[in-house]
Design a protein around this motif. Structure first.
Motif, PDB file in Angstrom:
ATOM      1  N   VAL A  56       5.010  -5.540   1.614  1.00 22.66           N
ATOM      2  CA  VAL A  56       3.574  -5.443   1.371  1.00 22.66           C
ATOM      3  C   VAL A  56       2.800  -5.717   2.654  1.00 22.66           C
ATOM      4  O   VAL A  56       1.844  -5.003   3.002  1.00 22.66           O
ATOM      5  CB  VAL A  56       3.149  -6.415   0.257  1.00 22.66           C
ATOM      6  N   ALA A  57       3.215  -6.736   3.387  1.00 19.18           N
ATOM      7  CA  ALA A  57       2.521  -7.120   4.615  1.00 19.18           C
ATOM      8  C   ALA A  57       2.654  -6.062   5.711  1.00 19.18           C
ATOM      9  O   ALA A  57       1.796  -5.989   6.605  1.00 19.18           O
ATOM     10  CB  ALA A  57       3.061  -8.456   5.112  1.00 19.18           C
ATOM     11  N   LEU A  58       3.701  -5.237   5.659  1.00 13.53           N
ATOM     12  CA  LEU A  58       3.904  -4.190   6.662  1.00 13.53           C
ATOM     13  C   LEU A  58       3.177  -2.894   6.322  1.00 13.53           C
ATOM     14  O   LEU A  58       3.145  -1.976   7.144  1.00 13.53           O
ATOM     15  CB  LEU A  58       5.403  -3.881   6.805  1.00 13.53           C
ATOM     16  N   SER A  59       2.594  -2.808   5.130  1.00 14.25           N
ATOM     17  CA  SER A  59       2.105  -1.534   4.610  1.00 14.25           C
ATOM     18  C   SER A  59       0.593  -1.421   4.674  1.00 14.25           C
ATOM     19  O   SER A  59      -0.138  -2.405   4.656  1.00 14.25           O
ATOM     20  CB  SER A  59       2.569  -1.367   3.159  1.00 14.25           C
ATOM     21  N   ASP A  60       0.130  -0.164   4.718  1.00  8.28           N
ATOM     22  CA  ASP A  60      -1.293   0.144   4.627  1.00  8.28           C
ATOM     23  C   ASP A  60      -1.710   0.390   3.179  1.00  8.28           C
ATOM     24  O   ASP A  60      -2.841   0.093   2.799  1.00  8.28           O
ATOM     25  CB  ASP A  60      -1.613   1.389   5.465  1.00  8.28           C
ATOM     26  N   LEU A  61      -0.817   0.970   2.386  1.00  8.25           N
ATOM     27  CA  LEU A  61      -1.066   1.262   0.980  1.00  8.25           C
ATOM     28  C   LEU A  61       0.127   0.805   0.165  1.00  8.25           C
ATOM     29  O   LEU A  61       1.273   1.126   0.510  1.00  8.25           O
ATOM     30  CB  LEU A  61      -1.277   2.770   0.774  1.00  8.25           C
ATOM     31  N   VAL A  62      -0.131   0.058  -0.906  1.00  9.04           N
ATOM     32  CA  VAL A  62       0.923  -0.396  -1.805  1.00  9.04           C
ATOM     33  C   VAL A  62       0.568   0.037  -3.222  1.00  9.04           C
ATOM     34  O   VAL A  62      -0.575  -0.109  -3.664  1.00  9.04           O
ATOM     35  CB  VAL A  62       1.089  -1.925  -1.766  1.00  9.04           C
ATOM     36  N   LYS A  63       1.563   0.589  -3.912  1.00 12.95           N
ATOM     37  CA  LYS A  63       1.404   0.933  -5.320  1.00 12.95           C
ATOM     38  C   LYS A  63       2.476   0.212  -6.115  1.00 12.95           C
ATOM     39  O   LYS A  63       3.633   0.127  -5.695  1.00 12.95           O
ATOM     40  CB  LYS A  63       1.514   2.446  -5.510  1.00 12.95           C
ATOM     41  N   ALA A  64       2.120  -0.318  -7.277  1.00 14.60           N
ATOM     42  CA  ALA A  64       3.097  -0.972  -8.152  1.00 14.60           C
ATOM     43  C   ALA A  64       2.717  -0.714  -9.599  1.00 14.60           C
ATOM     44  O   ALA A  64       1.550  -0.436  -9.905  1.00 14.60           O
ATOM     45  CB  ALA A  64       3.166  -2.472  -7.878  1.00 14.60           C
ATOM     46  N   GLY A  65       3.687  -0.825 -10.482  1.00 12.68           N
ATOM     47  CA  GLY A  65       3.425  -0.729 -11.909  1.00 12.68           C
ATOM     48  C   GLY A  65       3.274  -2.108 -12.519  1.00 12.68           C
ATOM     49  O   GLY A  65       3.757  -3.109 -11.972  1.00 12.68           O
ATOM     50  N   ASP A  66       2.616  -2.175 -13.662  1.00 10.96           N
ATOM     51  CA  ASP A  66       2.434  -3.478 -14.313  1.00 10.96           C
ATOM     52  C   ASP A  66       3.774  -4.104 -14.688  1.00 10.96           C
ATOM     53  O   ASP A  66       3.912  -5.340 -14.654  1.00 10.96           O
ATOM     54  CB  ASP A  66       1.512  -3.373 -15.525  1.00 10.96           C
TER      55      ASP A  66
END
Length: 305
Positions: A171-181
């Motif tokens: 997460v810290a390395l990324s510009d965009l993060v997507k996750a599911g509930d």
């Protein structure tokens, strides 16, 4: 921001999904979360290269043909057999996975400079290949837009606390993060998705998007942008690949310069089209455009344009 024609390097596993539902015969579909994202991007007209592993077997040939039919450029290290997963569907089409997979990607470099890199799922947490993925992303961070989807597979994640540490590092390395509930419920039991999204934003990404199944999705940005989109009601064939279609459509819309709310509604619509048909079968650009014309607009507040 990248242009819609800029290439995306997707890194991660291909998996032969052996779909099992009641007394029906098994069906084999090309799968693997990163492979699905690469395929979804190509179907929308965005050039995509998939850095992966494939075996010299029937499943490997099936997956390669599937990817290349959409225009994905496949760069595959050869392994002894193509990974597979038995996908058992319940009465509502929800999927439960049993994996036969290893991930041993050797150190490598892109054949051309990527405008964006997408990664996630098994390839981001399974050693020894995850170390190669991490080293490549760290070398390109700041020069390419990084997106990440943890796509949690509890059977492969090991100790929960260690899994959270690995996920948060990505997460810290990324510009965009997507996750599911469901991902967030396993990583952070009892915590609301909105709370986790805000905590992830504090780690460094510009945007966090969370899918909520039948409740739709929301996105937040580090500078205060907020957007929500309702789920589109469709008859459910199965949920295989829906989150990956969401990711591909969000990335494609963002590369074209769309605002947060528009990216989200493109993504939710692509996921709905995928849910309505068997397997990880994302929409083409024409199918998505037609559905968007007929569909509702997102609910948004201070969305980023």
């Amino acid at each position: 921001m990248t242009s819609p024609a800029s290439p995306v390097l997707v890194i991660g596993e291909c998996v032969a999904d052996i779909v099992r539902s009641g007394a029906a015969p098994d069906r084999v579909h090309p799968g693997g979360s990163p492979a699905n994202v690469a395929y979804g991007l190509a179907r929308l007209g965005r050039p995509a290269t998939l850095l992966t592993e494939l075996g010299p077997d029937a499943n490997g040939r099936l997956i390669r043909r599937h990817l290349e039919s959409a225009g994905v450029r496949v760069r595959a290290a050869e392994v002894d057999r193509t990974p597979s997963a038995v996908v058992e569907l319940d009465g509502q089409g929800r999927a439960r996975y049993t994996f036969d997979i290893r991930w041993t990607l050797p150190p490598t470099e892109p054949a051309e400079a990527p405008a964006a890199i997408h990664l996630g799922s098994i390839a981001a947490v399974t050693e020894p290949g995850a170390a190669s993925v991490r080293a490549l992303v760290e070398r390109w961070r700041g020069r390419a837009q990084i997106s990440y989807d943890p796509n949690v597979r509890p059977a492969l994640m090991g100790d929960r606390a260690e899994a959270v540490r690995r996920v948060e590092r990505w997460v810290a390395l990324s510009d965009l993060v997507k996750a599911g509930d469901e991902d967030l419920a396993w990583l952070y039991p009892g915590e609301r998705p909105e709370v986790v999204a805000e905590r992830w934003l504090a780690l460094g990404p510009a945007t966090v998007a969370v899918t909520l199944g039948a409740e739709g999705a929301f996105a937040r940005t580090a500078d205060g942008g907020r957007a929500e989109a309702a789920a589109r009601p469709v008859p459910v064939a199965d949920t295989v690949g829906a989150g990956d279609s969401f990711m591909a459509a969000f990335l494609h819309a963002r590369a074209a310069g769309a605002g947060l709310a528009t990216c989200l509604t493109h993504a939710v619509t692509a996921a709905a089209l995928t849910v309505a048909r068997p397997g990880a079968n994302p929409p083409s650009a024409a199918e998505l455009a037609a559905a968007l014309t007929a569909g509702p607009q997102p609910r948004s507040e201070a969305s980023v344009d």
